[in-house]
Design a protein around this motif. Sequence first.
Motif, short mmCIF file in Angstrom:
data_model
loop_
_atom_site.label_atom_id
_atom_site.label_comp_id
_atom_site.label_asym_id
_atom_site.label_seq_id
_atom_site.Cartn_x
_atom_site.Cartn_y
_atom_site.Cartn_z
N LEU A 112 -1.56 1.08 -3.92
CA LEU A 112 -2.46 -0.06 -4.10
C LEU A 112 -2.80 -0.40 -5.55
O LEU A 112 -2.65 -1.55 -5.95
CB LEU A 112 -3.74 0.17 -3.30
CG LEU A 112 -3.74 -0.38 -1.88
CD1 LEU A 112 -5.05 -0.03 -1.19
CD2 LEU A 112 -3.56 -1.89 -1.89
N PHE A 188 -3.29 -1.01 7.45
CA PHE A 188 -3.24 -1.89 6.28
C PHE A 188 -2.53 -3.20 6.61
O PHE A 188 -2.99 -4.28 6.25
CB PHE A 188 -2.52 -1.20 5.13
CG PHE A 188 -3.31 -0.07 4.54
CD1 PHE A 188 -4.27 -0.32 3.57
CD2 PHE A 188 -3.12 1.22 4.96
CE1 PHE A 188 -5.00 0.71 3.03
CE2 PHE A 188 -3.84 2.26 4.43
CZ PHE A 188 -4.79 2.00 3.47
N VAL A 233 -2.53 -5.86 -0.44
CA VAL A 233 -2.53 -4.85 0.62
C VAL A 233 -1.18 -4.85 1.35
O VAL A 233 -0.57 -3.81 1.57
CB VAL A 233 -3.69 -5.11 1.61
CG1 VAL A 233 -3.54 -4.24 2.84
CG2 VAL A 233 -5.01 -4.85 0.93
#
Lengths: 320, 352
Positions: A112, A188, A233
């Motif tokens: 991330l 996610f 994401v």
Amino acid sequence: MLVAIGVLALVILLSLSVGNKALPPLQVWQSLIAPGDSYADAVVNSRVPRTVLGVLVGAALAVSGVVMQGLTRNPLGDPGLLGVNAGAAASIVTAVAFFGVPSAAPTVWVALPGAFLAVVIVHLLGSGPRGGKPLRLVLAGAVVTAVIAAYVQALSLSLPDVFDSYRYWVVGSLAGRDPAVIADILPFVLVGLALSLVLGPGLNALALGEDTATALGAHPTRTRLTGAVATTVLCAAATAAAGPIGFVGLAVPHIVRGFTGGDHRWLLAYSVILGPVLVLAADLIGRVLVRPQELMVGVVTAFVGGPMLLVAVRRMRAGR
Amino acid sequence: MTAPVASGSHHRPVVRVGDALSIPYSRRGVVVFAVLVLVIAAVAVITLTAGRLGIELPNLLPALLSDPGGKEGFVLGRLRGPRLAVAVATGATLGVAGTLFQTVTRNPLGSPDVIGLGAGAAAGAAAAGLLWPGVIPIPAGALLGASIAMAAVWLGTGRGFSSPSRFIIVGIGVSAMGYAFTQYVIARSGREQATVLASYLNGTLASRSWGDAAVIWAALAVLLPAALLLGRRLLLIEMGDETADALGGRSGRTRLLSIAVAVCLSAAAVSVAGPVAFVALTAPQIARRLGRMAGAGIVLSAATGALLLATADLLVQQAPFDVHLPVGILTAAVGGVYLGYLLIREWKKGTI
């Protein structure tokens, strides 16, 4: 829409049946509904994670491509071209090299920060006072990718162990991934997809220009922020799971736009379905083309997607 | 070569070789060139003398003049000598290639690194080295890959090389393909081979031989004059195709020839040193600022490129790490940052 879903089902079935040991589709179906422990079942089972991963990664990349193109009002938005994949890769390699994260299972959390940083840098570089022009963003992405790649190479060449796992991961492949990865990225991807799907109207408003969007009661800033988070994401999840796979985010929206027009709500919906189709199809081609070896899916998408870039450029010029 | 024509207020001094070649030069250009050559010499001396294995300064001249044995002979003849020779020539080659490309595309970003030439050459080298070992030699593979990449870009843009921005975007696509192919080859091969190949693919000057030096100097000796011959017409191209055609610049043909020469230069550089990133991009830009000249300062770019690569290689050699990183990583990092600066500057001017 039904046709698209049908195509997806077909590709999934093919993905389960085609490979070094080809199975008739009927047998695949039987193994799926009534699992036993025959040889065929084992083969199908071994292909299930790969297929599921392909679906997730494809949807994530395609949708992030739509959002990115919508946000930047730039037909060349693609996580690979804009350096987001490279950012995720850099942060994974850093984690493996310095923080002792086991190289077999890079998680989304690790990917991330790098992905987000790359998004921010590219936007800063690419959006000047007069708004980012397409070529600008792509070049900014190329710069970011080049610098990051140098860093990654420096790390991986000085640490042989990192290099060894890195070189398999960096091609972008669905094969040989730990099934646990799926559970890891699933939340996610779902969150990212949900965020993106509600962005449709916002992106439509943004397509009319910042001022018009505000006048229409939309919130451009909010849309931009949500979009940036969603793309980050999605890209980070896809990259952590399968390695950097390029051009899916570029190609799918362009194909979809051909039959839906510019409405982002439809673009998003179709991309969720056709993204997986492209990734699985690329994976299939890779499996069939050089049997008994396999071509990694990232290689195939690059060769399919590179020409797509050209189509996109030509369409862009024609539109102006 | 005749003496320079006297410089008046309307005429720039010109070096003439018969009727075939006349190269205009400026006083400033000559001074800058001389300074560059001196600095390159200084870097070369430091390269040979620095560090634990360096030849001590007082011994350097005798060692160069005679044929020394022992440690000095080893350092000069095997370890650092050829490496230095390759670095200087490769840098010069890249500088010239970059100038040609940037002039043809009329854009500082249209250099071999950005438009897929390096990636194509690397893919070709990788294929020749690992996928089909022994079928074709690696340099031939690099040239083949570079040519295929350029052909792909040429066909891809649909109008040859006359539309710079489209040219660049297509180049980025082609370079992604080349890169993907290279990664595939690396993933397929054994670990030892892969490490060697990966460091070559970043561009490295480690353990070069006099054979490599001969290849690159020969290429430079043939192609630099060719580039100089094209230089005059390239200046016309910078004014735009129509003007150039009206002045007898024959823009289409000049462009094609320049690209061909530049591809050969790049392939030669790649075959001895791997795709060293961004020297071709930065050298012409720096040379242009140093010389304050509009147009293709081919000789200055060559000198700047040589200086850049020799300096980068010196830094890599003397860096206090345990691992000797390939020089290409340093140039990529520094050059990438410079490219970012260049982009921002171009945008402020609004040229892209």
